[in-house]
Each structure stands twice: as C-alpha cells, then as structure tokens.
Design a protein around this motif. Sequence first.
Motif, PDB file in Angstrom:
ATOM      1  N   SER A  84      66.093  20.116  28.357  1.00 19.34           N
ATOM      2  CA  SER A  84      66.780  20.415  29.615  1.00 19.34           C
ATOM      3  C   SER A  84      66.608  21.890  29.940  1.00 19.34           C
ATOM      4  CB  SER A  84      68.270  20.092  29.466  1.00 19.34           C
ATOM      5  OG  SER A  84      68.993  20.671  30.535  1.00 19.34           O
ATOM      6  N   ASN A 180      61.358  11.449  33.646  1.00 16.20           N
ATOM      7  CA  ASN A 180      62.828  11.539  33.639  1.00 16.20           C
ATOM      8  C   ASN A 180      63.465  10.254  33.115  1.00 16.20           C
ATOM      9  OD1 ASN A 180      61.714  13.272  35.982  1.00 16.20           O
ATOM     10  ND2 ASN A 180      63.735  14.138  35.593  1.00 16.20           N
ATOM     11  N   ASP A 190      74.457  18.339  30.200  1.00 18.23           N
ATOM     12  CA  ASP A 190      73.041  18.412  29.871  1.00 18.23           C
ATOM     13  C   ASP A 190      72.283  19.366  30.804  1.00 18.23           C
ATOM     14  OD1 ASP A 190      70.206  17.087  30.726  1.00 18.23           O
ATOM     15  OD2 ASP A 190      70.539  16.806  28.590  1.00 18.23           O
ATOM     16  N   ARG A 192      70.657  18.456  33.543  1.00 14.59           N
ATOM     17  CA  ARG A 192      69.707  17.745  34.402  1.00 14.59           C
ATOM     18  C   ARG A 192      70.449  16.957  35.474  1.00 14.59           C
ATOM     19  NH1 ARG A 192      65.793  15.562  29.617  1.00 14.59           N
ATOM     20  NH2 ARG A 192      67.739  15.690  28.462  1.00 14.59           N
TER      21      ARG A 192
END
Length: 318
Positions: A84, A180, A190, A192
């Motif tokens: 990440s 992804n 995270d 993301r």
Amino acid sequence: MQEHKRKRILITGAAGFLGSHLCDRFIEEGFHVIGMDNLVTGDIKNIEHLFHLAQFEFYHHDVSKFVHVPGELHYILHFASPASPIDYLKIPIQTLKVGSLGTHNLLGLAKSKQARILVASTSEVYGDPLVSPQNEEYWGNVNPVGPRGVYDEAKRFQEAMTMAYHNFHGLETRIARIFNTFGPRMRLHDGRALPNFISQALQGKDLTVFGDGSQTRSFIYVSDQVEGIFKLLFSDYPLPVNIGNPEEMTLLAVAQEIIKLTQSQSSIRFEKLPVDDPKQRRPDIDKAIRLLNWKPQVSRKNGLENTINYYRNLFQEQ
C-alpha cells in the motif's frame, strides 16, 4: 489432494492479506505450510487460526536477511512486501530491500532446495500506463525517482532477477502480476481505495476521492486471486501473467457503490491527486484464460458485501 501430501511450501508475507489466504488454501490442499513474516505490515491474527495445526509452522523473520529453512522444500511463494502507498512511502528503503535482497535470498533458497518459486509482482510495473488494457508485453510507464518508484522499481527488479535465475540457472520460476485485490483481512487503515471507502462509509465519514475520481481501477476478489495464483504455480509458464479482473470502474463510481451497499449517509470529498497516481488500471487476462483456464468468478457486488460484513464485525469488536 493425495499428490500434495507431505509437499512443503514456504509462503513469505504469510501474515499479510494475500499471504494469509494463500496459507489457508495450501493447508486445505494438503501441503505442509511454512509461513514467514517480519510483521511490519502483516498481522499475526490473520494466521493464528492455523497455529494449532501440525502441518503449519511460522518463522518470524525478515527475508531481506539470509533465509534458512531446514529440510525439504518443494515450492516457495514470495509475497513479502509492503503493498500500500501508505506503507511504502513510510518505509521506502525496506520496500526496496524486500523486492531486491529478499527476492535474491529466496531465489537462492529455491536453487539450493531445487524448489519452484512464484513471485508476487504487481500491476504497478505498468506505472501510469499509456495503453489500455495492459497486457504482459507492455513495458510500462514508470517514474523511477517518484514517490511510488520504490515499490514499482522493486517489483520490476524482482521480475528481472527472477527471469535471470530462470534463464541462467534453469530455476523453475513463475511471475504473477497481481491487480487490485480486495476482501476480508485487508487492514482497516490500509490506505488503498476500497478499505478507505468502506471504513469511512461505515463510520459515516466523507469518502475521500482523489482528483476528480475519473481514474479507473479493476478490482478482483481475494478467492479469485488465490485460485489464479494456485493455477499459475502449477502451470509450466515462466513469463509474467496478469491475474486480475478486467471489469473497469472509476473510483468515483466505486465510492458511490459503497455508499449504497453500506446504506451510509456519507458524502464524497475530493482531494488533490497524489503524484504519479495511475489514471487507468485494466488487465488483459487473455493469457490467464488461455494458459490457466482461469477467470474471475465472484461478482464485485458479492465480494464487496463480504468485505463490508468483515469490516462491520471489526468495528463491533473495537
């Protein structure tokens, strides 16, 4: 399952999101699994349900340092790496080291054990692509000195080192270019898009969309990713293979879908686009379909519902 009995596999990054799901899968398939993680970004909770099993063992170790595993070893999955931006911007040098020194150590281990090794590469090797969809023959558009370069170039080096061992030493190697991936066990913070959106929606906070939200991503559910990796490991193809879902969506549309699925009252807040943030992500998976007889099976809606339920439970436990 019988043919896998007593086969020993080392999985690095075992306490991470993907690594822990791979541990589960190979345990189910009858392997003896050796998990390895330095727990910098991994969480021991992801694998503690395996600790009572005789066919699982865990090494708390940094693969950037010399790696020793006693006894026979038949397969290695190298999944150790921050994945990440929030991580690799915080620990850039460790990110470069795990992709370079860590990969070198594990390729050396695979050579000494005569084991087959699969390395986890990434769609980030394509950088901010100038073509769409991205196929495996596209060389990418990467800024090596930008903030994301520490991850992108670590993975590009990893691929080059892996192919060098394959071509020079005849080592059995596999390279998965992972797009992804989402699902249970992704960390709440995270960094993301999907974990951020779900976490914000469940807390009634504004969802943070960078730029105007027109940049696209292609999301694949974790069980589909694990199946693709499993099939790739047991294929006979040494060159990179995209493992992802070709269904492309703008991040703005994803944020709106998550607000709807969580029945949240959240709004959307736009912030400045980070440097070198890719504008497009869409895998060409023709090679995976043809070589592995694989393609994604889980719909985005079902995958998101499973992931949202996982995060709901996390919030309730806190």
